[in-house]
Design an enzyme around this catalytic site. Structure first.
Site, PDB file in Angstrom:
ATOM      1  N   ASN A  46      40.282  21.807  40.822  1.00 63.57           N
ATOM      2  CA  ASN A  46      40.690  22.962  40.009  1.00 63.57           C
ATOM      3  C   ASN A  46      40.819  24.236  40.850  1.00 63.57           C
ATOM      4  OD1 ASN A  46      40.638  21.252  37.828  1.00 63.57           O
ATOM      5  ND2 ASN A  46      38.665  21.959  37.040  1.00 63.57           N
TER       6      ASN A  46
ATOM      7  N   TYR B  85      25.274  30.455  25.944  1.00 59.22           N
ATOM      8  CA  TYR B  85      25.288  29.172  26.664  1.00 59.22           C
ATOM      9  C   TYR B  85      23.869  28.745  27.074  1.00 59.22           C
ATOM     10  CZ  TYR B  85      30.264  30.414  27.239  1.00 59.22           C
ATOM     11  OH  TYR B  85      31.561  30.808  27.036  1.00 59.22           O
TER      12      TYR B  85
ATOM     13  N   ASP C 254      31.646  32.606  34.987  1.00 57.24           N
ATOM     14  CA  ASP C 254      31.722  33.072  33.601  1.00 57.24           C
ATOM     15  C   ASP C 254      30.641  32.378  32.779  1.00 57.24           C
ATOM     16  OD1 ASP C 254      33.768  34.444  31.494  1.00 57.24           O
ATOM     17  OD2 ASP C 254      32.921  32.611  30.654  1.00 57.24           O
TER      18      ASP C 254
ATOM     19  N   HIS D   8      31.141  38.756  22.660  1.00 61.04           N
ATOM     20  CA  HIS D   8      31.610  37.365  22.650  1.00 61.04           C
ATOM     21  C   HIS D   8      32.582  37.086  21.488  1.00 61.04           C
ATOM     22  CE1 HIS D   8      30.134  33.179  24.155  1.00 61.04           C
ATOM     23  NE2 HIS D   8      31.403  33.122  23.831  1.00 61.04           N
TER      24      HIS D   8
ATOM     25  N   LYS E  20      36.030  24.730  33.491  1.00 58.75           N
ATOM     26  CA  LYS E  20      34.685  24.170  33.628  1.00 58.75           C
ATOM     27  C   LYS E  20      34.784  22.702  34.002  1.00 58.75           C
ATOM     28  CE  LYS E  20      31.593  21.491  31.259  1.00 58.75           C
ATOM     29  NZ  LYS E  20      31.801  20.324  30.363  1.00 58.75           N
ATOM     30  N   SER E  21      33.894  22.245  34.863  1.00 59.39           N
ATOM     31  CA  SER E  21      33.734  20.812  35.085  1.00 59.39           C
ATOM     32  C   SER E  21      32.328  20.559  35.615  1.00 59.39           C
ATOM     33  CB  SER E  21      34.769  20.292  36.088  1.00 59.39           C
ATOM     34  OG  SER E  21      34.509  18.928  36.342  1.00 59.39           O
TER      35      SER E  21
ATOM     36  N   LYS F 139      28.202  37.491  28.295  1.00 62.60           N
ATOM     37  CA  LYS F 139      28.714  37.917  26.981  1.00 62.60           C
ATOM     38  C   LYS F 139      27.566  38.096  25.996  1.00 62.60           C
ATOM     39  CE  LYS F 139      32.453  34.662  27.936  1.00 62.60           C
ATOM     40  NZ  LYS F 139      31.794  33.464  28.499  1.00 62.60           N
TER      41      LYS F 139
ATOM     42  N   ARG G 243      36.425  17.361  40.585  1.00 66.62           N
ATOM     43  CA  ARG G 243      37.303  18.179  39.733  1.00 66.62           C
ATOM     44  C   ARG G 243      37.083  19.667  39.982  1.00 66.62           C
ATOM     45  NH1 ARG G 243      37.081  15.098  33.912  1.00 66.62           N
ATOM     46  NH2 ARG G 243      38.779  13.632  34.319  1.00 66.62           N
TER      47      ARG G 243
HETATM   48  P1  NAD Z   1      38.281  23.777  29.879  1.00 61.55           P
HETATM   49  O1  NAD Z   1      39.669  23.946  29.347  1.00 61.55           O
HETATM   50  O2  NAD Z   1      37.913  24.458  31.142  1.00 61.55           O
HETATM   51  O3  NAD Z   1      38.037  22.217  29.960  1.00 61.55           O
HETATM   52  C1  NAD Z   1      36.859  21.678  30.494  1.00 61.55           C
HETATM   53  C2  NAD Z   1      36.882  20.165  30.332  1.00 61.55           C
HETATM   54  O4  NAD Z   1      38.100  19.640  30.830  1.00 61.55           O
HETATM   55  C3  NAD Z   1      35.774  19.496  31.150  1.00 61.55           C
HETATM   56  O5  NAD Z   1      34.616  19.366  30.381  1.00 61.55           O
HETATM   57  C4  NAD Z   1      36.384  18.157  31.493  1.00 61.55           C
HETATM   58  O6  NAD Z   1      36.190  17.271  30.431  1.00 61.55           O
HETATM   59  C5  NAD Z   1      37.858  18.460  31.591  1.00 61.55           C
HETATM   60  N1  NAD Z   1      38.314  18.718  32.974  1.00 61.55           N
HETATM   61  C6  NAD Z   1      37.934  19.715  33.835  1.00 61.55           C
HETATM   62  N2  NAD Z   1      38.623  19.653  34.983  1.00 61.55           N
HETATM   63  C7  NAD Z   1      39.463  18.603  34.863  1.00 61.55           C
HETATM   64  C8  NAD Z   1      40.430  18.031  35.717  1.00 61.55           C
HETATM   65  N3  NAD Z   1      40.677  18.537  36.927  1.00 61.55           N
HETATM   66  N4  NAD Z   1      41.108  16.945  35.270  1.00 61.55           N
HETATM   67  C9  NAD Z   1      40.885  16.443  34.040  1.00 61.55           C
HETATM   68  N5  NAD Z   1      39.996  16.937  33.180  1.00 61.55           N
HETATM   69  C10 NAD Z   1      39.277  18.005  33.581  1.00 61.55           C
HETATM   70  O7  NAD Z   1      37.289  24.168  28.677  1.00 61.55           O
HETATM   71  P2  NAD Z   1      36.055  25.130  28.444  1.00 61.55           P
HETATM   72  O8  NAD Z   1      34.885  24.775  29.247  1.00 61.55           O
HETATM   73  O9  NAD Z   1      35.903  25.193  26.964  1.00 61.55           O
HETATM   74  O10 NAD Z   1      36.597  26.560  28.934  1.00 61.55           O
HETATM   75  C11 NAD Z   1      36.390  27.075  30.237  1.00 61.55           C
HETATM   76  C12 NAD Z   1      35.452  28.251  30.211  1.00 61.55           C
HETATM   77  O11 NAD Z   1      35.923  29.256  29.301  1.00 61.55           O
HETATM   78  C13 NAD Z   1      34.055  27.911  29.670  1.00 61.55           C
HETATM   79  O12 NAD Z   1      33.271  27.204  30.572  1.00 61.55           O
HETATM   80  C14 NAD Z   1      33.556  29.294  29.343  1.00 61.55           C
HETATM   81  O13 NAD Z   1      33.155  29.954  30.531  1.00 61.55           O
HETATM   82  C15 NAD Z   1      34.800  29.932  28.759  1.00 61.55           C
HETATM   83  N6  NAD Z   1      34.838  29.836  27.271  1.00 61.55           N
HETATM   84  C16 NAD Z   1      34.744  30.989  26.555  1.00 61.55           C
HETATM   85  C17 NAD Z   1      34.778  30.956  25.180  1.00 61.55           C
HETATM   86  C18 NAD Z   1      34.695  32.244  24.409  1.00 61.55           C
HETATM   87  O14 NAD Z   1      34.525  32.212  23.188  1.00 61.55           O
HETATM   88  N7  NAD Z   1      34.794  33.377  25.057  1.00 61.55           N
HETATM   89  C19 NAD Z   1      34.887  29.740  24.489  1.00 61.55           C
HETATM   90  C20 NAD Z   1      34.992  28.559  25.239  1.00 61.55           C
HETATM   91  C21 NAD Z   1      34.986  28.630  26.626  1.00 61.55           C
END
Ligand code: NAD
Length: 274
Positions: A241, A50, A45, A108, A231-232, A75, A237
């Protein structure tokens, strides 16, 4: 273990778990996406906003994985609303990704103050007809925005990608999506890790199942039929995940997680952002 798929309203099947690349630096994206592909993720995604589509494209090209085994979402950026712009922006994405089509193209943000999302959606319909996007959907749309599309256009969005985690459980949107056969994609599925994963309700469930709190929350999404792409940057992780298909939460566990709802967002308000 194979990732399950969710059947969308256009008949296509999307892998329920993917890898999100928001806030992954452009110069590191190819390496992180490679790590995800190596673990077994086949759904990525990304977004024009980005700035890392080229890195995603490089990882895809280097992987040698057949194109039809991958699901790639991008997006439309906020400054690209409009029927023709939506198509030309996708063409630019395809060049950066090195692909001739994406699997899913999303608006988006709705930008209701600009009020062009209906004509923008017609651009996504054009892109789908031209084969440049196999499925089309929206992101951050609220119920009134979805209602406008239903009244004024002929294609229902395949998905709506919205902020969704235990602090924001999106009950009303979930019902609406269910009633209108729109897939729910949950962004920030683990709340960006901020102030959520140490909740006692989650750490207790983590202990009960011998899993991490992040795995428990991701499993909760899977059992709600959400599509998720955590995301990580950390390879361990990224692997952790992915390992959420060999245990199940009970109905009571699911209900306990829903009680963590506070309504607090980690991201902006879709009614005003962009
Ligand atoms: P997320 O909820 O996936 O959290 C990511 C963060 O959580 C990482 O940076 C890390 O700090 C932590 N993390 C990851 N794996 C972990 C684990 N196993 N244990 C502990 N901590 C962990 O947040 P995100 O990146 O904001 O969202 C995921 C995806 O959603 C994005 O990468 C993107 O593709 C999408 N997204 C879309 C929009 C939109 O407006 N459409 C907005 C934000 C994100």
């Amino acid at each position: 273990m194979a990732v399950p798929t969710i059947k969308l309203n256009d008949g296509r099947e999307i892998p329920q778990l993917g890898f999100g690349v928001f806030q992954i630096e452009p110069g590191h994206t190819a390496e992180k996406v490679k790590a995800a592909l190596d673990v077994g993720y086949r759904h990525i995604d990304t977004a024009q906003m980005y700035g890392n589509e080229e890195g995603v494209g490089k990882a895809i090209a280097d992987s040698g994985i057949p194109r039809d085994e991958l699901w790639i979402t991008t997006k439309l950026d906020n400054d690209g609303h409009g029927r023709e712009a939506a198509v030309s922006r996708l063409e630019q994405s395809l060049t950066r990704l090195g692909l001739d089509h994406v699997d899913l193209y999303l608006i988006h943000w709705p930008r209701p103050h600009e009020d062009r999302y209906v004509e923008t959606w017609q651009g996504l319909e054009d892109a789908r007809r031209a084969g440049k996007a196999r499925s089309i959907g929206v992101s951050n749309f609220q119920i009134p925005h979805l209602e406008r599309l239903a009244q004024e256009t002929s294609t229902p969005p395949a998905v709506n990608q919205v902020e969704f985690h235990p602090h924001l459980v999106q009950r009303e949107l979930r019902e609406y999506h269910k009633d209108h056969d729109i897939g729910t994609e949950a962004w920030s599925p683990i709340g960006q890790g901020k102030g959520l994963l140490d909740a006692p309700e989650l750490t207790e469930l983590a202990d009960k199942y011998g899993r991490s709190a992040a795995q428990v929350v991701l499993r909760w999404h899977i059992q709600l039929d959400n599509i998720v792409f955590p995301k990580s940057n950390n390879p361990e992780r990224i692997k952790e995940n992915f390992e959420i298909f060999d245990f199940s939460l009970t109905e009571d566990d699911i209900a306990a997680i829903e009680k963590l709802h506070t309504g607090n967002r980690v991201g902006p308000d879709p009614d005003t952002f962009g």
